[in-house]
Design an enzyme around this catalytic site. Structure first.
Site, PDB file in Angstrom:
ATOM      1  N   ASP A 120       0.871  -1.187   0.000  1.00  0.00           N
ATOM      2  CA  ASP A 120       0.000   0.000   0.000  1.00  0.00           C
ATOM      3  C   ASP A 120       0.901   1.228   0.000  1.00  0.00           C
ATOM      4  O   ASP A 120       2.112   1.110   0.229  1.00  0.00           O
ATOM      5  CB  ASP A 120      -0.916  -0.009   1.244  1.00  0.00           C
ATOM      6  CG  ASP A 120      -2.234   0.720   0.972  1.00  0.00           C
ATOM      7  OD1 ASP A 120      -2.194   1.880   0.524  1.00  0.00           O
ATOM      8  OD2 ASP A 120      -3.299   0.136   1.211  1.00  0.00           O
ATOM      9  N   ILE A 121       0.298   2.420  -0.203  1.00  0.00           N
ATOM     10  CA  ILE A 121       1.122   3.638  -0.135  1.00  0.00           C
ATOM     11  C   ILE A 121       1.342   4.079   1.310  1.00  0.00           C
ATOM     12  O   ILE A 121       2.087   5.010   1.568  1.00  0.00           O
ATOM     13  CB  ILE A 121       0.544   4.840  -0.929  1.00  0.00           C
ATOM     14  CG1 ILE A 121      -0.959   4.954  -0.719  1.00  0.00           C
ATOM     15  CG2 ILE A 121       0.905   4.799  -2.389  1.00  0.00           C
ATOM     16  CD1 ILE A 121      -1.503   6.311  -1.120  1.00  0.00           C
ATOM     17  N   ARG A 122       0.660   3.421   2.248  1.00  0.00           N
ATOM     18  CA  ARG A 122       0.878   3.731   3.673  1.00  0.00           C
ATOM     19  C   ARG A 122       0.812   2.426   4.438  1.00  0.00           C
ATOM     20  O   ARG A 122       0.299   1.420   3.936  1.00  0.00           O
ATOM     21  CB  ARG A 122      -0.202   4.689   4.180  1.00  0.00           C
ATOM     22  CG  ARG A 122      -1.571   4.100   4.019  1.00  0.00           C
ATOM     23  CD  ARG A 122      -2.698   5.051   4.355  1.00  0.00           C
ATOM     24  NE  ARG A 122      -3.953   4.520   3.829  1.00  0.00           N
ATOM     25  CZ  ARG A 122      -4.763   3.697   4.476  1.00  0.00           C
ATOM     26  NH1 ARG A 122      -4.479   3.301   5.704  1.00  0.00           N
ATOM     27  NH2 ARG A 122      -5.874   3.235   3.924  1.00  0.00           N
ATOM     28  N   TYR A 170     -16.349   7.653 -10.350  1.00  0.00           N
ATOM     29  CA  TYR A 170     -16.009   6.297  -9.892  1.00  0.00           C
ATOM     30  C   TYR A 170     -16.672   5.248 -10.793  1.00  0.00           C
ATOM     31  O   TYR A 170     -16.019   4.305 -11.251  1.00  0.00           O
ATOM     32  CB  TYR A 170     -16.491   6.167  -8.447  1.00  0.00           C
ATOM     33  CG  TYR A 170     -16.339   4.810  -7.811  1.00  0.00           C
ATOM     34  CD1 TYR A 170     -15.087   4.256  -7.566  1.00  0.00           C
ATOM     35  CD2 TYR A 170     -17.469   4.096  -7.397  1.00  0.00           C
ATOM     36  CE1 TYR A 170     -14.962   3.022  -6.941  1.00  0.00           C
ATOM     37  CE2 TYR A 170     -17.345   2.869  -6.762  1.00  0.00           C
ATOM     38  CZ  TYR A 170     -16.093   2.337  -6.547  1.00  0.00           C
ATOM     39  OH  TYR A 170     -15.977   1.120  -5.920  1.00  0.00           O
TER      40      TYR A 170
HETATM   41  C1  AKB Z   1     -18.896   3.202  -2.698  1.00  0.00           C
HETATM   42  O1  AKB Z   1     -19.871   3.505  -1.985  1.00  0.00           O
HETATM   43  O2  AKB Z   1     -18.291   4.005  -3.422  1.00  0.00           O
HETATM   44  C2  AKB Z   1     -18.450   1.762  -2.718  1.00  0.00           C
HETATM   45  C3  AKB Z   1     -19.080   0.979  -3.812  1.00  0.00           C
HETATM   46  C4  AKB Z   1     -20.523   0.658  -3.765  1.00  0.00           C
HETATM   47  O3  AKB Z   1     -18.427   0.600  -4.723  1.00  0.00           O
HETATM   48  N1  AKB Z   1     -18.735   1.146  -1.458  1.00  0.00           N
END
Ligand code: AKB
Length: 315
Positions: free
Chosen positions: A35-37, A143
């Site tokens: 990991d980075i930490r 994301y």
């Molecule tokens: C998030 O809430 O971003 C994550 C997911 C559902 O991928 N837990």
């Protein structure tokens, strides 16, 4: 069976428990955490650890060659809520880390990859109830866009270069060992901590926002079972829908009240509400059941019992 495994992003919510489980199964020395930490004492003291930036190709390659790694679990990622604040950093981390391991597998430096996708690959135009494996996918979050792109690349690398990459679309994950960070489903962990420490919780989602969720033991077992399945069983090389339970903040609070009758919840939705509004409320995981016999073990009642029992040891 002996095999050398690298977990990238080992100090996060999934990575911590995954590392400990893999060390239990395959031997502490065979499972390298990175990991980075640095992470928890139990993680740092139970086997080898490397400080590693998942976006640095040469550094990842060095660790893989030095430890003669065969399998990589790539858990490093920026989750949905944080990614909305830092879109370019999220894209950079989520995509470049994946390209690094896909390319190392393409060059035969590793044999197998596990990479988590998410229910975030779906979007506002996807059917919300029992969302099927194949459906409309128009994610509206950074994301979700990165996870959907990642899925397409995984399938492409498998088809084009025969890379053995396996993936699951995780729902929100609930665990008592490590806190999540930066996700939209994080409330489902925070609520147990606050219920025990304060007796009340202010929720950042509306009371009736139902989302798919899973207890961490099921999530870890799913990853390991998928990785241990015969190649011929894996028919989906983008990512498998994975289900366990679905509930709203009101329903989880009712379940907590079974244990803590005085617990109270209030609702103050923030920007995470508009993320949750675009995600499925429940998931059809029949393809995972059919292909590699997936079966969840934890429902909401069992999850709440485990969370309250384990967390109350600290209070
Ligand atoms: C998030 O809430 O971003 C994550 C997911 C559902 O991928 N837990």
């Amino acid at each position: 069976m002996q095999k050398s495994i690298l977990i990238i992003g080992a100090c996060g919510q999934i990575g911590t428990e995954l590392t400990l489980k893999l060390r239990e199964l395959y031997g502490e020395e065979c499972v390298v955490a990175s990991d980075i930490r640095e992470g928890s004492d139990s993680l740092m003291q139970s086997g080898p650890f490397e400080l590693l930036d998942a976006t640095n190709y040469e550094a990842v390659e060095d660790v893989i060659l030095y430890h003669e790694i065969e399998e990589v679990y790539l858990m490093a990622a920026m989750l949905s809520a944080t990614a909305e604040k830092f879109p370019e950093r999220a894209w950079n981390l989520n995509m470049n880390s994946l390209f690094n391991v896909l390319n190392l597998a393409k060059e035969n430096k590793i044999n197998k990859i596990f990479w988590p996708s998410s229910i975030a690959v779906f979007g506002p135009n996807t059917p919300r109830d029992m969302t099927p494996q194949n459906s409309i996918m128009e994610p509206s979050t950074v994301y979700g866009i990165s996870k959907l792109s990642g899925e397409r690349w995984c399938e492409y690398y498998h088809n084009k270069y025969n890379v053995d990459v396996r993936s699951l679309r995780y729902p929100g994950l609930i665990s008592w060992k490590t806190q999540p960070g930066g996700g939209t489903t994080d409330y489902a962990v925070e609520i147990y901590h606050d219920a025990l420490s304060k007796g009340n919780y202010q929720c950042f989602l509306k009371e009736d926002t139902k989302l798919p969720m899973m207890f961490m033991d099921d999530a870890i077992r799913a990853a390991i079972e998928l990785m241990d399945s015969d190649t011929g069983q894996i028919k989906v090389r983008s990512s498998y829908n994975l289900g366990a339970m679905s509930f709203s903040p009101k329903e989880i609070s009712e379940s907590i009240k079974q244990w803590l009758p005085d617990f109270s919840i209030t609702y103050q939705p923030d920007f995470r509400q508009s993320i949750a509004d675009t995600w499925p409320s429940s998931i059809d995981d029949s393809k995972a059941k059919e292909d590699w016999n997936w079966a969840a073990e934890f429902d909401l009642t069992k999850t709440t019992a485990e969370m309250i029992n384990q967390l109350s040891k600290n209070f």
